[in-house]
Write an enzyme that holds these catalytic residues in place. Sequence first.
Site, PDB file in Angstrom:
ATOM      1  N   GLY A  57       0.837  -1.197   0.000  1.00 48.55           N
ATOM      2  CA  GLY A  57       0.000   0.000   0.000  1.00 48.55           C
ATOM      3  C   GLY A  57       0.870   1.244   0.000  1.00 48.55           C
ATOM      4  O   GLY A  57       2.032   1.225  -0.428  1.00 48.55           O
ATOM      5  N   GLY A  58       0.311   2.330   0.514  1.00 45.87           N
ATOM      6  CA  GLY A  58       1.040   3.601   0.526  1.00 45.87           C
ATOM      7  C   GLY A  58       2.340   3.520   1.306  1.00 45.87           C
ATOM      8  O   GLY A  58       3.235   4.355   1.132  1.00 45.87           O
ATOM      9  N   GLY A  78      25.420  13.437 -28.399  1.00 46.77           N
ATOM     10  CA  GLY A  78      24.927  13.946 -27.118  1.00 46.77           C
ATOM     11  C   GLY A  78      25.512  13.171 -25.955  1.00 46.77           C
ATOM     12  O   GLY A  78      25.684  13.703 -24.857  1.00 46.77           O
ATOM     13  N   ALA A  79      25.844  11.915 -26.227  1.00 44.99           N
ATOM     14  CA  ALA A  79      26.385  11.094 -25.149  1.00 44.99           C
ATOM     15  C   ALA A  79      27.764  11.596 -24.721  1.00 44.99           C
ATOM     16  O   ALA A  79      28.124  11.507 -23.552  1.00 44.99           O
ATOM     17  CB  ALA A  79      26.440   9.639 -25.583  1.00 44.99           C
TER      18      ALA A  79
HETATM   19  C1  HXC Z   1      -4.015  -4.299  10.971  1.00 43.06           C
HETATM   20  C2  HXC Z   1      -2.940  -6.141  10.208  1.00 43.06           C
HETATM   21  C3  HXC Z   1      -2.623  -5.484   8.993  1.00 43.06           C
HETATM   22  C4  HXC Z   1      -3.057  -4.141   8.821  1.00 43.06           C
HETATM   23  C5  HXC Z   1      -1.795  -7.459   8.921  1.00 43.06           C
HETATM   24  N1  HXC Z   1      -2.403  -7.358  10.095  1.00 43.06           N
HETATM   25  N2  HXC Z   1      -1.920  -6.329   8.209  1.00 43.06           N
HETATM   26  N3  HXC Z   1      -3.624  -5.548  11.182  1.00 43.06           N
HETATM   27  N4  HXC Z   1      -3.771  -3.599   9.849  1.00 43.06           N
HETATM   28  N5  HXC Z   1      -2.798  -3.442   7.723  1.00 43.06           N
HETATM   29  C6  HXC Z   1      -2.505  -8.360  11.160  1.00 43.06           C
HETATM   30  C7  HXC Z   1      -3.394  -9.542  10.757  1.00 43.06           C
HETATM   31  O1  HXC Z   1      -4.751  -9.238  11.034  1.00 43.06           O
HETATM   32  C8  HXC Z   1      -2.857 -10.640  11.671  1.00 43.06           C
HETATM   33  O2  HXC Z   1      -3.390 -10.450  12.966  1.00 43.06           O
HETATM   34  C9  HXC Z   1      -1.367 -10.303  11.751  1.00 43.06           C
HETATM   35  O3  HXC Z   1      -1.233  -8.943  11.362  1.00 43.06           O
HETATM   36  C10 HXC Z   1      -0.539 -11.130  10.811  1.00 43.06           C
HETATM   37  O4  HXC Z   1      -1.128 -11.031   9.518  1.00 43.06           O
HETATM   38  P1  HXC Z   1      -1.434 -12.313   8.624  1.00 43.06           P
HETATM   39  O5  HXC Z   1      -2.331 -11.870   7.552  1.00 43.06           O
HETATM   40  O6  HXC Z   1      -1.860 -13.436   9.498  1.00 43.06           O
HETATM   41  O7  HXC Z   1       0.024 -12.634   8.088  1.00 43.06           O
HETATM   42  P2  HXC Z   1       0.445 -13.171   6.682  1.00 43.06           P
HETATM   43  O8  HXC Z   1      -0.392 -14.344   6.293  1.00 43.06           O
HETATM   44  O9  HXC Z   1       1.908 -13.367   6.758  1.00 43.06           O
HETATM   45  O10 HXC Z   1       0.115 -12.012   5.640  1.00 43.06           O
HETATM   46  C11 HXC Z   1       0.805 -10.781   5.734  1.00 43.06           C
HETATM   47  C12 HXC Z   1       0.163  -9.742   4.782  1.00 43.06           C
HETATM   48  C13 HXC Z   1      -1.365  -9.640   5.070  1.00 43.06           C
HETATM   49  C14 HXC Z   1       0.388 -10.189   3.353  1.00 43.06           C
HETATM   50  C15 HXC Z   1       0.875  -8.452   5.006  1.00 43.06           C
HETATM   51  O11 HXC Z   1      -1.534  -9.467   6.463  1.00 43.06           O
HETATM   52  C16 HXC Z   1      -1.976  -8.490   4.356  1.00 43.06           C
HETATM   53  O12 HXC Z   1      -2.267  -8.591   3.165  1.00 43.06           O
HETATM   54  N6  HXC Z   1      -2.161  -7.363   5.073  1.00 43.06           N
HETATM   55  C17 HXC Z   1      -2.736  -6.195   4.465  1.00 43.06           C
HETATM   56  C18 HXC Z   1      -1.708  -5.557   3.537  1.00 43.06           C
HETATM   57  C19 HXC Z   1      -2.239  -4.289   2.891  1.00 43.06           C
HETATM   58  O13 HXC Z   1      -3.005  -4.321   1.959  1.00 43.06           O
HETATM   59  N7  HXC Z   1      -1.846  -3.189   3.482  1.00 43.06           N
HETATM   60  C20 HXC Z   1      -2.200  -1.940   2.946  1.00 43.06           C
HETATM   61  C21 HXC Z   1      -3.036  -1.259   3.930  1.00 43.06           C
HETATM   62  S1  HXC Z   1      -3.402   0.325   3.229  1.00 43.06           S
HETATM   63  P3  HXC Z   1      -3.693 -11.678  13.946  1.00 43.06           P
HETATM   64  O14 HXC Z   1      -4.375 -11.032  15.121  1.00 43.06           O
HETATM   65  O15 HXC Z   1      -4.533 -12.617  13.186  1.00 43.06           O
HETATM   66  O16 HXC Z   1      -2.338 -12.245  14.294  1.00 43.06           O
HETATM   67  C22 HXC Z   1      -2.057   1.239   3.486  1.00 43.06           C
HETATM   68  C23 HXC Z   1      -2.241   2.658   3.038  1.00 43.06           C
HETATM   69  C24 HXC Z   1      -1.108   3.506   3.553  1.00 43.06           C
HETATM   70  O17 HXC Z   1      -1.095   0.831   3.973  1.00 43.06           O
HETATM   71  C25 HXC Z   1      -1.237   4.832   2.891  1.00 43.06           C
HETATM   72  C26 HXC Z   1      -0.084   5.704   3.222  1.00 43.06           C
HETATM   73  C27 HXC Z   1      -0.074   6.904   2.316  1.00 43.06           C
END
Ligand code: HXC
Length: 518
Positions: free
Chosen positions: A173-174, A408-409
């Site tokens: 993500g971001g 140019g290079a």
């Molecule tokens: C809250 C999160 C989280 C998140 C993971 N967890 N990402 N909690 N917010 N963004 C938590 C899960 O719920 C889980 O909690 C624990 O972390 C481990 O995650 P798993 O999914 O079990 O691990 P894994 O299978 O290894 O997968 C990892 C992952 C997946 C691929 C990163 O968690 C995932 O896809 N997360 C979301 C990634 C994403 O799209 N992020 C972008 C968010 S938007 P428990 O309690 O079950 O242990 C963003 C915008 C920012 O970031 C903008 C800035 C400008």
Amino acid sequence: MDISGKNFKAFLARQEALKKQYSPKQAEKQHAKGKLTAWERLNLLFDEETFEEIDAFVTPAAQNVEFGKVEKSYGDGVIVGHGKINGRLVFAYAQDFTIMGGSLGLVHAKKIAKIQEMALKMGAPIIGLLDSGGARIQEGVASLAGYATIFHNCIQSSGIIPQIAVIMGPCAGGAVYSPALMDFVFMVNHTSFMFVTGPNVVKEVLNEDVTFDDLGGAEVHVQKSGVAHMIYEDEENTIMALKKFLSYLPSNNMENPPTIPYDNSTPDINNKLRDIVPDDPNKAYDVRDVIILVVDRNSFLETSELYAPSLVTGFARLQGRTIGIVANQPKVLAGVLDINSSVKGARFIRFCDAFNIPILTFEDVPGFLPGIDQEHNGIIRHGAKMLYAYSEATVPKITIILRKAYGGAFIVMNSKSLGGDFSFAWPTAEIAVMGPDGAVAILYRKELAEAKDPVALKKELVKKYRDKVANPFIADELGYIDEVIDPALTRKKIISAFEALKNKWVKVPSRKHGNMPL
Ligand code: HXC
């Protein structure tokens, strides 16, 4: 102080609770994925017992959220602090995936922002060890604002302290824009990935199937996107390489890079340099063979090795002092400058300039890459970045023209008229407006069309062009280069030229900032 007093007992109890937070079970989960824990990483990175953690006991801002739950944890999923690496002060943050997936909530963000601000104030490099699911969904807009602050701090620190991101897990993500705003990005193969939107979104929006690795794995980013610069097979090697990498850099833009003791083991005059460039101008060679004979033995550290390989960039040392190397690579596409190599070179040159690292350029380039794809994607705009970066740089700049320096290079690769300080050419250099084939085709179009044997005529004219025009002597006589040198003397000449440039000082006119062609 009464160490049996109430507060001291509470203090000890909190220390104990903090220790317990990092359970062997959590560590096992990381190890099972081929990853280390945040603490294991920090312990490898910093000199023994020098890392000092701060903000260990802060807790997440929002524990009563409307959606999902936020664990009460000490430290909020990130360890921040400072310590010594090779004896020098460095600040760092390490995200802890075992706590809510290392996700970034408000307090987590504030901790990173605090350490960024301290690093800037103290003039010390900052390293981010990233392993996070991104913005903490439960904390909503507060997480986004947290990222914005981190990005802002990256930008405020840019060009003042070195900033290095090491991706050691997810970076999605971001969140990817924080490493993107730092100077160098290291990735661990197969266990780290970066993307703006993951495979699920790609499937939903574009109906395309792609794996995490194929979308944003380390190999993709060091080879195709250029987002990451360095790749290693495991975390230990990544951290060891990072420590070595830092040894080339100053702590901030007011310092010179560190000089290490030099053992005199590299010959200043080396006849082997005479044999590297082939007599046949169409034959390739590896420019790294030149670089390693010129710089201190074993000191060349290549950056972005797999991205845009027609240009080689990296750090090296001359008599123990750091220099930046930019070199056309005749082994790949004849060393042509294309969009990607122009961007790679420009960014590297700007880093060197920001951190007082003198630049040594090796030139053997037939020109900019022709073609519809390059033109339509903006080789004009991107090639201009190289021009801009070289011309803007005020650090000492030396060029060695090894062979081709056409069109140019010739200008762009740090020519003297563009602001280069010293320009030397080997006798094999070919300096002209364009290559012999192109020149003959334009100047003798009619003659060739009417010739009985156009092939023989062309061959004769090309030879004449090479003998009369495409050599270093005209540029030498006109002063556009400083000297034609014996290749064997290259290192000796460079050392004395950099010595002469030691106190180079350039007054830059005051302006808010230039308008680089982005
Ligand atoms: C809250 C999160 C989280 C998140 C993971 N967890 N990402 N909690 N917010 N963004 C938590 C899960 O719920 C889980 O909690 C624990 O972390 C481990 O995650 P798993 O999914 O079990 O691990 P894994 O299978 O290894 O997968 C990892 C992952 C997946 C691929 C990163 O968690 C995932 O896809 N997360 C979301 C990634 C994403 O799209 N992020 C972008 C968010 S938007 P428990 O309690 O079950 O242990 C963003 C915008 C920012 O970031 C903008 C800035 C400008």
